[in-house]
Write an enzyme that holds these catalytic residues in place. Structure first.
Site, PDB file in Angstrom:
ATOM      1  N   ARG A 216       2.728  96.391 -74.791  1.00 37.61           N
ATOM      2  CA  ARG A 216       2.814  95.368 -75.826  1.00 37.61           C
ATOM      3  C   ARG A 216       3.912  94.391 -75.441  1.00 37.61           C
ATOM      4  NH1 ARG A 216      -1.538  96.396 -77.113  1.00 37.61           N
ATOM      5  NH2 ARG A 216      -2.367  97.091 -79.141  1.00 37.61           N
TER       6      ARG A 216
ATOM      7  N   GLU B 270       1.921  86.062 -78.217  1.00 37.74           N
ATOM      8  CA  GLU B 270       0.625  85.608 -77.709  1.00 37.74           C
ATOM      9  C   GLU B 270      -0.082  84.722 -78.733  1.00 37.74           C
ATOM     10  OE1 GLU B 270      -1.767  88.898 -76.440  1.00 37.74           O
ATOM     11  OE2 GLU B 270      -0.153  89.793 -75.272  1.00 37.74           O
TER      12      GLU B 270
ATOM     13  N   HIS C 256      -3.746  88.988 -71.101  1.00 40.90           N
ATOM     14  CA  HIS C 256      -4.098  90.192 -71.849  1.00 40.90           C
ATOM     15  C   HIS C 256      -5.521  90.668 -71.509  1.00 40.90           C
ATOM     16  CE1 HIS C 256      -2.900  92.455 -75.743  1.00 40.90           C
ATOM     17  NE2 HIS C 256      -3.614  93.231 -74.944  1.00 40.90           N
TER      18      HIS C 256
END
Length: 317
Positions: free
Chosen positions: A232, A261, A279
């Site tokens: 994360r 993000e 990602h």
């Protein structure tokens, strides 16, 4: 028949388990639902199939109290959902454990190799006409084979990365919140960071791990070390990492996740010896389809009166 909100477009075939139920969404342009829209829909649906970018907080869950029965997150992480508030509202939460482990481990190893060998910088020079031909001192990276790999977190993905590292003759050490009983366990995280040539992060998100890798801990790492994050984004203090890369205090980094993000820290975008990916840890066709099917099957099971096998339990203590 139940009513199911599907917040975003899913891979082909992923909605098959929900045949016979009324499906609301996704939007025609696949735009995300606003928080207010999620609250509005929660009051009128039996289930929500969502992504990690959808914030399912107390307000959404309270709006669904009495009608909403299940929230199925198409992700293994669930820090976008207030699990305790869901339990209080009588809503079960499901995730997709065990589905994306191998694919994410592949991506972690890709980042490890690409960052260590300066692959992004070399390719950028090639594509932009800056490469004038082979030179013996060009793009001198760090060897991955025979290096020491430090895994921070030793769950399914961490163990899958360790298995890949064995093929490269790497020495693998690991740190976890509790002793694992496996050779290579290091109780003190700081000691692991100072000993590893490559550090790969595999911990959950949340307050307990926010900025786990901060300026102090970055300073503990070898100046020749490589940092990889497929966990994360908030686990790393991005500003501190950018400082370490720009100053040469850290050799390289490979990141697939970011603090805010889709915003990326501008100094991180400009940092040297850095591989940045949007990602894509679980982004293979087969894995993303399995993830979505795991979520929709959980919803189908719940709406049929059963209990899914992948229910997330609220953290205690």
């Amino acid at each position: 028949m139940g009513i199911v909100l599907v917040t975003r477009r899913l891979p082909d075939g992923a909605l098959d388990p929900l045949a016979g139920h009324e499906i609301i969404g996704p939007k025609s342009d696949d735009a995300p639902y606003t928080h207010e829209e999620l609250m509005t829909h929660a009051a009128h649906v039996d289930a929500i199939v969502c992504l990690l970018t959808d914030r399912i907080d107390t307000k959404v869950l309270e709006a669904g109290r009495g009608s909403l029965a299940i929230v199925a997150n198409v992700a293994v992480g669930y820090d976008n959902i207030d699990v305790a508030a869901a339990a209080d509202a009588g809503v079960i939460v499901c995730n997709t454990p065990g589905v994306l482990d191998e694919t994410t481990a592949d991506l972690a190893f890709l980042l490890m190799l690409a960052a260590s060998r300066l692959a992004s910088e070399a390719e950028a020079d090639l594509r932009n006409g800056r490469w004038s031909g082979w030179g013996i001192t060009q793009y001198l990276g760090r060897d991955v084979h025979d290096a020491t790999l430090g895994l921070v977190g030793y769950g399914r993905i961490g163990r899958a990365v360790a298995a890949r590292a064995a093929g490269f003759g790497m020495r693998v050490i690991h740190h976890a919140r509790r002793p694992t009983g496996v050779a290579g366990y290091v109780e003190n995280l700081d000691k692991l960071l100072s000993a590893a040539d490559v550090v790969s992060l595999h911990v959950p998100g949340g307050a307990d791990t926010q900025h786990l890798i901060d300026a102090r801990r970055l300073a503990l790492m070898k100046p020749t070390a490589v940092l990889v994050n497929t966990a994360r984004g908030p686990v790393i203090d991005e500003a501190a990492l950018a400082d370490a890369l720009h100053s040469g205090r850290l050799f390289a980094a490979g990141l697939d996740v970011f603090e805010r993000e889709p915003e990326i820290h501008p100094r991180l975008l400009a940092a040297p010896r850095t591989v940045l990916l949007p990602h894509i840890g679980s982004a293979s066709q087969a894995t993303r389809t399995r993830m979505a099917l795991t979520a929709t099957n959980a919803v189908a099971t719940k709406l049929a009166g059963g209990t899914p096998t992948n229910v997330v339990r609220p953290r205690t203590g």
